[in-house]
Design a protein around this motif. Structure first.
Motif, mmCIF file in Angstrom:
data_model
loop_
_atom_site.group_PDB
_atom_site.id
_atom_site.type_symbol
_atom_site.label_atom_id
_atom_site.label_comp_id
_atom_site.label_asym_id
_atom_site.label_seq_id
_atom_site.Cartn_x
_atom_site.Cartn_y
_atom_site.Cartn_z
ATOM 1 N N UNK A 59 0.880 -1.167 0.000
ATOM 2 C CA UNK A 59 0.000 0.000 0.000
ATOM 3 C C UNK A 59 0.917 1.216 0.000
ATOM 4 N N UNK A 60 0.842 1.987 -1.069
ATOM 5 C CA UNK A 60 1.701 3.159 -1.192
ATOM 6 C C UNK A 60 0.969 4.377 -0.655
ATOM 7 N N UNK A 61 1.767 5.377 -0.265
ATOM 8 C CA UNK A 61 1.162 6.556 0.353
ATOM 9 C C UNK A 61 0.280 7.342 -0.606
ATOM 10 N N UNK A 62 0.706 7.430 -1.862
ATOM 11 C CA UNK A 62 0.016 8.384 -2.723
ATOM 12 C C UNK A 62 -0.578 7.743 -3.964
ATOM 13 N N UNK A 63 -1.094 6.517 -3.833
ATOM 14 C CA UNK A 63 -1.639 5.942 -5.061
ATOM 15 C C UNK A 63 -3.122 6.256 -5.175
ATOM 16 N N UNK A 64 -3.558 6.501 -6.404
ATOM 17 C CA UNK A 64 -4.979 6.730 -6.655
ATOM 18 C C UNK A 64 -5.431 5.757 -7.735
ATOM 19 N N UNK A 65 -6.718 5.775 -8.018
ATOM 20 C CA UNK A 65 -7.278 4.900 -9.047
ATOM 21 C C UNK A 65 -8.209 5.737 -9.907
ATOM 22 N N UNK A 66 -8.562 5.232 -11.093
ATOM 23 C CA UNK A 66 -9.405 6.061 -11.966
ATOM 24 C C UNK A 66 -10.739 6.404 -11.299
ATOM 25 N N UNK A 67 -11.118 7.687 -11.387
ATOM 26 C CA UNK A 67 -12.337 8.185 -10.758
ATOM 27 C C UNK A 67 -13.586 7.420 -11.162
ATOM 28 N N UNK A 68 -13.623 7.039 -12.433
ATOM 29 C CA UNK A 68 -14.871 6.464 -12.945
ATOM 30 C C UNK A 68 -14.880 4.945 -12.949
ATOM 31 N N UNK A 69 -14.061 4.337 -12.109
ATOM 32 C CA UNK A 69 -14.190 2.899 -11.888
ATOM 33 C C UNK A 69 -14.864 2.689 -10.545
ATOM 34 N N UNK A 70 -15.659 1.610 -10.455
ATOM 35 C CA UNK A 70 -16.322 1.305 -9.194
ATOM 36 C C UNK A 70 -15.384 0.489 -8.302
ATOM 37 N N UNK A 71 -15.644 0.578 -7.010
ATOM 38 C CA UNK A 71 -14.808 -0.134 -6.043
ATOM 39 C C UNK A 71 -14.710 -1.614 -6.388
ATOM 40 N N UNK A 72 -15.855 -2.235 -6.720
ATOM 41 C CA UNK A 72 -15.823 -3.672 -7.003
ATOM 42 C C UNK A 72 -15.030 -3.965 -8.267
ATOM 43 N N UNK A 73 -15.033 -3.029 -9.224
ATOM 44 C CA UNK A 73 -14.294 -3.246 -10.470
ATOM 45 C C UNK A 73 -12.785 -3.181 -10.233
ATOM 46 N N UNK A 74 -12.390 -2.259 -9.361
ATOM 47 C CA UNK A 74 -10.955 -2.151 -9.044
ATOM 48 C C UNK A 74 -10.506 -3.396 -8.282
ATOM 49 N N UNK A 129 -4.017 -10.128 -2.632
ATOM 50 C CA UNK A 129 -3.293 -11.282 -3.166
ATOM 51 C C UNK A 129 -2.906 -12.291 -2.103
ATOM 52 N N UNK A 130 -3.406 -12.138 -0.863
ATOM 53 C CA UNK A 130 -3.005 -12.974 0.265
ATOM 54 C C UNK A 130 -1.487 -13.087 0.313
ATOM 55 N N UNK A 131 -0.816 -11.950 0.443
ATOM 56 C CA UNK A 131 0.640 -11.944 0.328
ATOM 57 C C UNK A 131 1.323 -12.572 1.544
ATOM 58 N N UNK A 132 2.571 -13.002 1.340
ATOM 59 C CA UNK A 132 3.370 -13.487 2.468
ATOM 60 C C UNK A 132 3.883 -12.306 3.284
ATOM 61 N N UNK A 133 4.085 -11.187 2.590
ATOM 62 C CA UNK A 133 4.548 -9.980 3.263
ATOM 63 C C UNK A 133 3.648 -8.820 2.844
ATOM 64 N N UNK A 134 3.165 -8.061 3.813
ATOM 65 C CA UNK A 134 2.394 -6.857 3.483
ATOM 66 C C UNK A 134 3.184 -5.630 3.916
ATOM 67 N N UNK A 135 3.328 -4.693 2.993
ATOM 68 C CA UNK A 135 4.041 -3.456 3.280
ATOM 69 C C UNK A 135 3.033 -2.322 3.249
ATOM 70 N N UNK A 136 2.835 -1.665 4.384
ATOM 71 C CA UNK A 136 1.774 -0.666 4.476
ATOM 72 C C UNK A 136 2.371 0.667 4.901
ATOM 73 N N UNK A 137 2.226 1.649 4.032
ATOM 74 C CA UNK A 137 2.821 2.956 4.300
ATOM 75 C C UNK A 137 1.744 3.943 4.735
ATOM 76 N N UNK A 138 1.710 4.247 6.022
ATOM 77 C CA UNK A 138 0.728 5.183 6.578
ATOM 78 C C UNK A 138 -0.696 4.732 6.272
ATOM 79 N N UNK A 139 -1.006 3.521 6.656
ATOM 80 C CA UNK A 139 -2.283 2.943 6.237
ATOM 81 C C UNK A 139 -3.489 3.584 6.880
ATOM 82 N N UNK A 140 -3.332 4.210 8.048
ATOM 83 C CA UNK A 140 -4.534 4.767 8.688
ATOM 84 C C UNK A 140 -4.579 6.283 8.651
ATOM 85 N N UNK A 141 -3.677 6.903 7.900
ATOM 86 C CA UNK A 141 -3.727 8.359 7.768
ATOM 87 C C UNK A 141 -5.064 8.766 7.162
#
Lengths: 312, 255
Positions: free
Chosen positions: A87-102, A152-164
């Motif tokens: 989980x990166x600090x500043x990633x976004x996704x296309x505005x016009x995609x729905x949550x379930x589609x992403x 992806x049920x990863x073996x390692x999760x890297x979370x950058x400021x996940x609750x900001x």
């Protein structure tokens, strides 16, 4: 502290990274063991994000070595990315995609994905599955980013400021999910500047400042070691001999503040003090107990608060 | 420790493509300008009787017949150099490519999905324009379909290479928009939108022949008459495709 016998999953040694003249990481070394939640704590600009970006292969270190699950993040990216969720600090996704589609798209990237709907439910996004990304609040976008790191049920999760940017409930939901994820065997490394988050979640934390690790221990151990432990303040029902308490292994100092007594120590301090007094027929009234916090530790180590740059 | 290469599920590309098509449909700027604008021009040009007059000045063609290849190229230009680079630059600016680069799916797959979607819209546009021109405005259908396909295929390849080159080197959406608009009008000029190629002075015509749009218009025009595209136009379009395509791949920044 977690013992050295556990398998190490991430090994960072003497990591150095500079951007032009700016030193992000001066000399960072630590080991993350399998199944632990490891926190990287420090103020903005301390080098936390750069460290995890090197771990995930996004940046090439200028010096030092990194191994994640035995892989070199720069060389073995193809083998690394299927098993490391980010989980990166500043990633976004296309505005016009729905949550379930992403979610559906990201789950298709992995061989053994989690159920997107269950994941969304766990993060309180169940109602938002059919909503466009652009209609989500900042906190909801943040939770989606966490979901995508874990899908992806990863073996390692890297979370950058996940609750900001999350509200208290969102924060609690997320913490619970991270704990469950760890219980399923995922090793978690999280970057934070919330001391509360680290105290609640992390098995061990590394305090990082100016590109160096300045302390590494369990949150409790760190707080206690650095600040000299916890203290209890009470009003004795009658005067007593300090020797009663100073001989206890838990007690470090006894100090009289007017009618009150302040005892500083460690371990089961409160129990030890009250029991000893009771045995001697003394009652402790109006007891106030304070544990040292990570924040105290940080202030003590750096002379600054973690959020502000103000001097102490 | 282990060097086992874990394969990315192949379905992932399908999902990328699916979401990109959803976006193309929900934000129909590509469909609107790429298909709508040339269709509108076709209707206007086709409805003015004077423009359909065959003229000896125009080498025995009508202005309408001469402008038809340019209208096809408007579709290609709009999607290849105006919209494709902007989408890709926005994906880079907003961290979407960066986020993908830490998944098993390489960000190049998203780029490929974008190219596929935009090419698909172009193909639909070319079919629509040709069908409308032939059925509603008395346009002579292309005499040789294979040569018509070849001419259009080369046009698409060269102009998409131009677009990818813009996406590779330009950092901001606003700049890409400016460059796209500028190139659009410059290329259209050499394609003969204001001065039809048969009326161009020799020097201008010569320059036109070396531009992608001049070559494209020439190739499509010949294909409409059943003639094979001239070697020069094939050479020019292929060269643009290879050189700019190479530069795009060489200099594309994922972050």
């Amino acid at each position: 502290m977690i013992k050295h016998s556990s398998t190490s999953v991430i090994t960072v040694s003497h990591l150095k990274k500079t951007y032009g003249n700016v030193i992000a990481d001066e000399d960072v070394s630590f080991v993350v063991n399998e199944g632990e939640i490891f926190g990287l704590l420090g103020p903005n600009g301390a080098g936390k994000t750069t460290t995890v970006e090197c771990i995930t292969g996004l940046r090439r270190p200028d010096g030092g070595t990194i191994s994640v699950l035995g892989l070199d993040p720069q060389v073995d990216r193809d083998a690394l990315h299927p098993v490391v969720g980010v989980q990166l600090q500043s990633s976004t996704f296309p505005d016009r995609l729905k949550v379930c589609e992403i979610l559906d798209m990201y789950q298709s990237f992995y061989l053994n994905p989690a159920n997107p709907e269950e994941l969304a439910q766990a993060l309180g996004l169940g109602e938002k599955l059919g909503s466009y990304y652009k209609t989500l609040s900042g906190g909801q976008k943040q939770r989606l980013a966490v979901a995508l790191a874990l899908i992806g049920q990863p073996k390692v999760a890297v979370l950058d400021e996940m609750t900001t940017g999350l509200d208290p409930q969102g924060r609690l939901d997320t913490w619970e999910l991270i704990e469950k994820t760890r219980d399923r065997g995922t090793t978690v490394i999280l970057v934070s500047h919330y001391m509360e988050e680290a105290e609640r979640l992390c098995d061990r934390v590394a305090l990082i400042d100016h590109g160096r690790i300045i302390a590494l221990d369990t949150p409790y151990g760190l707080a206690e070691k650095v600040t000299g432990g916890k203290q209890v303040l009470f009003l004795p029902s009658q005067p007593f001999n300090d020797g009663l308490l100073t001989t206890l292994p838990e007690v470090k100092t006894v100090e009289h503040q007017g009618k009150r007594v302040k005892v500083v120590g460690s371990g089961q301090l409160v129990n030890a003090v009250i029991l000893t007094l009771a045995k001697n027929g003394i009652e402790a009234l109006d007891i106030q107990s304070e544990g040292a916090t990570l924040e105290d530790a940080f202030v003590k180590l750096t002379g600054r608060h973690i959020h502000e740059n103000k001097e102490v | 420790m282990n060097s086992t290469r874990i394969k990315t599920p192949r379905a992932a590309f399908g999902k990328l493509l699916l979401n990109e098509s959803r976006l193309a449909w929900r934000i129909p700027i590509g469909l609107g300008t790429g298909l709508g604008l040339p269709l509108l021009l076709l209707v206007i040009f086709g409805s003015i009787p004077a423009l359909s007059q065959v003229s000896s000045d125009l080498g025995g063609f009508s202005y309408f017949a001469l402008s038809f290849p340019i209208l096809l190229d408007v579709t290609v230009l709009t999607l290849s150099i105006m919209l494709l680079p902007r989408s890709l630059i926005k994906y880079r600016e907003t961290g979407i490519l960066r986020r993908l680069s830490v998944t098993p799916v390489p960000p190049s797959w998203l780029l490929a999905a974008q190219i596929v979607i935009n090419l698909a819209i172009v193909v639909v546009g070319i079919i629509l324009l040709t069908a409308a021109g032939v059925t509603a405005f008395g346009l002579e259908p292309p005499k040789n379909i294979l040569e018509f396909l070849l001419a259009n295929g080369l046009t698409m390849a060269s102009l998409f290479a131009v677009g990818l080159c813009i996406a590779a080197v330009v950092r901001s959406d606003a700049v890409a928009q400016g460059i796209g608009a500028l190139l659009f009008f410059a290329l259209m000029f050499f394609g003969g939108i204001w001065i039809p190629r048969p009326l161009m002075p020799a020097v201008l015509l010569n320059i036109s022949n070396w531009t992608p749009l001049g070559s494209s218009v020439d190739a499509i025009q010949r294909a409409m008459q059943g003639l094979f595209p001239s070697p020069q136009s094939i050479l020019v379009l292929t060269a643009y495709t290879l050189v700019l395509g190479y530069l795009a791949v060489r200099y594309f920044k994922w972050e």
